[in-house]
Design a protein around this motif. Structure first.
Motif, PDB file in Angstrom:
ATOM      1  N   THR A 163     -46.516  -0.252  20.673  1.00 41.49           N
ATOM      2  CA  THR A 163     -45.459  -0.526  19.699  1.00 41.49           C
ATOM      3  C   THR A 163     -46.048  -0.945  18.365  1.00 41.49           C
ATOM      4  OG1 THR A 163     -43.455  -1.809  19.233  1.00 41.49           O
ATOM      5  CG2 THR A 163     -45.213  -2.937  20.444  1.00 41.49           C
ATOM      6  N   PHE A 164     -45.396  -0.499  17.307  1.00 37.94           N
ATOM      7  CA  PHE A 164     -45.787  -0.878  15.949  1.00 37.94           C
ATOM      8  C   PHE A 164     -44.751  -1.802  15.319  1.00 37.94           C
ATOM      9  CE2 PHE A 164     -48.261   2.799  16.881  1.00 37.94           C
ATOM     10  CZ  PHE A 164     -49.462   2.588  16.245  1.00 37.94           C
ATOM     11  N   LYS A 165     -43.867  -2.341  16.140  1.00 37.47           N
ATOM     12  CA  LYS A 165     -42.876  -3.278  15.648  1.00 37.47           C
ATOM     13  C   LYS A 165     -43.540  -4.559  15.174  1.00 37.47           C
ATOM     14  CE  LYS A 165     -39.127  -1.592  18.593  1.00 37.47           C
ATOM     15  NZ  LYS A 165     -38.146  -1.960  19.643  1.00 37.47           N
ATOM     16  N   VAL A 166     -43.084  -5.089  14.072  1.00 38.82           N
ATOM     17  CA  VAL A 166     -43.602  -6.344  13.519  1.00 38.82           C
ATOM     18  C   VAL A 166     -42.536  -7.409  13.701  1.00 38.82           C
ATOM     19  CG1 VAL A 166     -44.476  -7.532  11.492  1.00 38.82           C
ATOM     20  CG2 VAL A 166     -45.041  -5.116  11.866  1.00 38.82           C
ATOM     21  N   PHE A 167     -42.874  -8.458  14.415  1.00 32.29           N
ATOM     22  CA  PHE A 167     -41.917  -9.522  14.685  1.00 32.29           C
ATOM     23  C   PHE A 167     -42.188 -10.702  13.763  1.00 32.29           C
ATOM     24  CE2 PHE A 167     -42.491  -7.168  18.635  1.00 32.29           C
ATOM     25  CZ  PHE A 167     -41.168  -6.859  18.941  1.00 32.29           C
ATOM     26  N   PRO A 168     -41.140 -11.358  13.264  1.00 31.84           N
ATOM     27  CA  PRO A 168     -41.360 -12.549  12.432  1.00 31.84           C
ATOM     28  C   PRO A 168     -42.049 -13.646  13.224  1.00 31.84           C
ATOM     29  CG  PRO A 168     -39.056 -12.343  13.075  1.00 31.84           C
ATOM     30  CD  PRO A 168     -39.723 -11.055  13.468  1.00 31.84           C
ATOM     31  N   GLU A 169     -42.919 -14.408  12.533  1.00 31.71           N
ATOM     32  CA  GLU A 169     -43.695 -15.418  13.215  1.00 31.71           C
ATOM     33  C   GLU A 169     -42.835 -16.525  13.811  1.00 31.71           C
ATOM     34  OE1 GLU A 169     -46.696 -16.933  10.688  1.00 31.71           O
ATOM     35  OE2 GLU A 169     -47.776 -15.030  10.517  1.00 31.71           O
ATOM     36  N   ASP A 170     -41.656 -16.748  13.232  1.00 27.57           N
ATOM     37  CA  ASP A 170     -40.826 -17.834  13.729  1.00 27.57           C
ATOM     38  C   ASP A 170     -39.783 -17.359  14.742  1.00 27.57           C
ATOM     39  OD1 ASP A 170     -39.371 -16.375  11.962  1.00 27.57           O
ATOM     40  OD2 ASP A 170     -38.511 -18.085  10.877  1.00 27.57           O
TER      41      ASP A 170
ATOM     42  N   SER B 296     -50.390   8.895  11.889  1.00 24.95           N
ATOM     43  CA  SER B 296     -49.928   8.936  10.492  1.00 24.95           C
ATOM     44  C   SER B 296     -48.409   8.922  10.485  1.00 24.95           C
ATOM     45  CB  SER B 296     -50.451  10.188   9.777  1.00 24.95           C
ATOM     46  OG  SER B 296     -49.985  11.358  10.429  1.00 24.95           O
ATOM     47  N   ASN B 297     -47.850   8.405   9.398  1.00 24.89           N
ATOM     48  CA  ASN B 297     -46.394   8.376   9.226  1.00 24.89           C
ATOM     49  C   ASN B 297     -45.684   7.694  10.382  1.00 24.89           C
ATOM     50  OD1 ASN B 297     -46.670   9.872   6.798  1.00 24.89           O
ATOM     51  ND2 ASN B 297     -46.704  11.794   7.970  1.00 24.89           N
ATOM     52  N   VAL B 298     -46.200   6.526  10.756  1.00 22.38           N
ATOM     53  CA  VAL B 298     -45.574   5.754  11.825  1.00 22.38           C
ATOM     54  C   VAL B 298     -44.857   4.572  11.200  1.00 22.38           C
ATOM     55  CG1 VAL B 298     -45.960   4.405  13.902  1.00 22.38           C
ATOM     56  CG2 VAL B 298     -47.320   6.458  13.483  1.00 22.38           C
ATOM     57  N   SER B 299     -43.566   4.453  11.446  1.00 27.72           N
ATOM     58  CA  SER B 299     -42.810   3.343  10.896  1.00 27.72           C
ATOM     59  C   SER B 299     -43.045   2.091  11.728  1.00 27.72           C
ATOM     60  CB  SER B 299     -41.322   3.670  10.864  1.00 27.72           C
ATOM     61  OG  SER B 299     -40.809   3.751  12.184  1.00 27.72           O
ATOM     62  N   GLU B 300     -42.689   0.951  11.145  1.00 29.40           N
ATOM     63  CA  GLU B 300     -42.956  -0.311  11.815  1.00 29.40           C
ATOM     64  C   GLU B 300     -42.039  -0.552  13.014  1.00 29.40           C
ATOM     65  OE1 GLU B 300     -40.214  -3.347   9.161  1.00 29.40           O
ATOM     66  OE2 GLU B 300     -42.365  -3.230   8.786  1.00 29.40           O
ATOM     67  N   ASP B 301     -41.018   0.271  13.173  1.00 26.28           N
ATOM     68  CA  ASP B 301     -40.105   0.122  14.306  1.00 26.28           C
ATOM     69  C   ASP B 301     -40.411   1.116  15.426  1.00 26.28           C
ATOM     70  OD1 ASP B 301     -38.660  -1.941  13.133  1.00 26.28           O
ATOM     71  OD2 ASP B 301     -37.380  -0.535  12.031  1.00 26.28           O
ATOM     72  N   THR B 302     -41.536   1.806  15.327  1.00 30.58           N
ATOM     73  CA  THR B 302     -41.841   2.884  16.266  1.00 30.58           C
ATOM     74  C   THR B 302     -42.529   2.359  17.523  1.00 30.58           C
ATOM     75  OG1 THR B 302     -42.068   4.484  14.478  1.00 30.58           O
ATOM     76  CG2 THR B 302     -43.104   5.051  16.580  1.00 30.58           C
ATOM     77  N   THR B 303     -42.121   2.908  18.672  1.00 36.32           N
ATOM     78  CA  THR B 303     -42.846   2.725  19.924  1.00 36.32           C
ATOM     79  C   THR B 303     -43.264   4.104  20.413  1.00 36.32           C
ATOM     80  OG1 THR B 303     -41.668   0.711  20.559  1.00 36.32           O
ATOM     81  CG2 THR B 303     -42.728   1.958  22.315  1.00 36.32           C
ATOM     82  N   LEU B 304     -44.558   4.276  20.661  1.00 40.62           N
ATOM     83  CA  LEU B 304     -45.095   5.552  21.110  1.00 40.62           C
ATOM     84  C   LEU B 304     -45.476   5.458  22.594  1.00 40.62           C
ATOM     85  CD1 LEU B 304     -47.395   6.418  18.080  1.00 40.62           C
ATOM     86  CD2 LEU B 304     -45.177   7.436  18.634  1.00 40.62           C
ATOM     87  N   TRP B 305     -45.252   6.550  23.322  1.00 38.70           N
ATOM     88  CA  TRP B 305     -45.575   6.628  24.738  1.00 38.70           C
ATOM     89  C   TRP B 305     -46.682   7.660  24.937  1.00 38.70           C
ATOM     90  CZ3 TRP B 305     -42.957   3.239  27.916  1.00 38.70           C
ATOM     91  CH2 TRP B 305     -41.823   2.641  27.368  1.00 38.70           C
TER      92      TRP B 305
END
Length: 394
Positions: free
Chosen positions: A333-340, A302-311
């Motif tokens: 990782t919950f990072k979202v990368f642009p498709e392009d 819960s409350n995980v931002s899109e830039d978070t990496t968890l170990w």
């Protein structure tokens, strides 16, 4: 004495293949023709009233001259053991210098004070006592002692109905060779049905207290993140269950730690987040499976931002709170990368090999994902000579 072949043929004292020597009290059955593959059964009839002790030796030769047969060789790590020193059984399964992979290797250990043999299934998966995955050396801890005395082992190796293979592209003890050609699949040859039985010798247990708890659970070395759900905020973890005593029995419970800081898990574990069963939607930290089984846990976040990496890391306890070391550390990782987004830059290009005889050079690097580092990184090779060039990855 009768030898029953897989095709129903019986070799006995009436057969030309059968010979005996009454002076030395030996019997020899020699199959001069091509042996039928399959399971042979030897029946021995005692014609006297008293007990007899006999020894049996089976020797096989390759069909092709100069070809190596499949062999199995077993060896204990130590000839004398004083707990808490660990005892390991190693079994090399080979054809020449090539390892045999995916074999079924079972050790039957005779212990003092009991007539019941103890069964240990050995593995070649790089976990627990095994150091290198798929190198043809099968390994397993043994800690189920009964009392002070001598322990012996008989090892049975077969394919057990599965597709075991000979990896002709690698050398036993060194692991699978990298696939440097498009013909890599052809380097693995099926063993067909086979069985080998070998003796691993003896070791002496010097001291033993039946009330003592000498060994903690195995260290978990194959923790992995098998899935990340960035929408529902879930992470799926998996590993091989250790035992209560190394790889024997069942551990009492697990501790799973999580942190956004890798260093906390390795240097200050008490400052990281200890997960509970309330944080899980699959798995139970208080109910480990039997040693060797595959554990699967799904963590609810819960409350995980899109830039978070968890170990993540995990360790196991027995019922007396003896604990393993922490496992390997993995990330999600919950990072979202642009498709392009383009692939990340390659940062580990190196010269892998120079062959002056073949006039070739081999380069090595880790491939990035399609979008930055998203995707599965693979080890790649590029080989170039004045005559040919090819590219492969695995």
């Amino acid at each position: 004495m009768e030898l029953h072949a897989p095709n129903g043929v019986v070799y006995d004292e009436k057969s030309t293949e059968y010979s005996s020597d009454t002076n030395f009290q030996t019997v020899n059955i020699k199959l001069v023709e091509l042996a039928v593959p399959g399971k042979y059964t030897l029946k021995i009839h005692n014609t006297q009233n008293n007990n007899k002790k006999i020894s049996i030796t089976v020797t096989s030769l390759s069909v092709e001259g100069g070809s190596y047969p499949i062999r199995a060789e077993a060896k204990w790590r130590s000839t004398e053991v004083t707990p808490p020193e660990k005892q390991i059984l190693f079994v090399a399964v080979t054809k020449g210098y090539s390892p045999v992979l995916s074999a079924n290797v079972v050790a039957m250990i005779d212990r003092p004070g009991t007539t019941v043999s103890f069964k240990v299934l050995l593995s070649d998966d790089g976990t627990a006592a095994d150091v290198i995955n798929n190198d043809g050396v099968y390994s397993g801890y043994f800690s189920d002692f009964t009392e002070v005395g001598r322990y012996s082992v008989t090892v049975v190796v077969d394919n057990n109905g599965v597709e075991s293979v000979i990896d002709t592209g690698s050398i036993v003890g060194q692991g699978a060779a990298p696939p440097l050609s498009a013909n890599y699949a052809n380097l693995r040859q099926s063993t067909g049905d086979f069985q080998r039985i070998t003796n691993g010798g003896l070791f002496q247990l010097n001291t033993y207290d039946v009330t003592a708890n000498y060994y903690p659970p195995n260290d978990i070395t194959d923790l992995e993140v098998v899935a990340v759900d960035t929408t529902k905020l879930r992470v799926a973890l998996a590993w091989t269950a250790p035992g209560a005593d190394m790889n024997s029995g069942t551990a009492d419970h697990y501790e799973i730690f999580m942190s956004e800081d890798f260093k906390l898990l390795t240097n200050a574990l008490e400052n990281s987040t200890l997960l509970t069963n309330e944080d899980l939607i699959l798995g139970n930290i208080d109910a480990p499976q039997e040693a060797g089984k595959r554990e699967q846990f799904v963590v609810r976040l819960s409350n995980v931002s899109e830039d978070t990496t968890l170990w993540f890391t995990v360790r196991a306890f027995d019922n007396e709170d003896m604990v393993s070391e922490i496992s390997n550390v993995v990330s999600a990782t919950f990072k979202v990368f642009p498709e392009d987004a383009p692939p990340s830059a390659i940062a580990d290009l190196r010269l892998f090999n120079v062959d002056t005889n073949d006039r070739t050079i081999t380069l090595e690097w880790t491939s990035p994902g399609a979008n930055l580092d998203m995707g599965t990184g693979k080890r790649n090779w590029y080989m170039k000579s004045p005559y040919s060039a090819f590219f492969s990855s695995y």
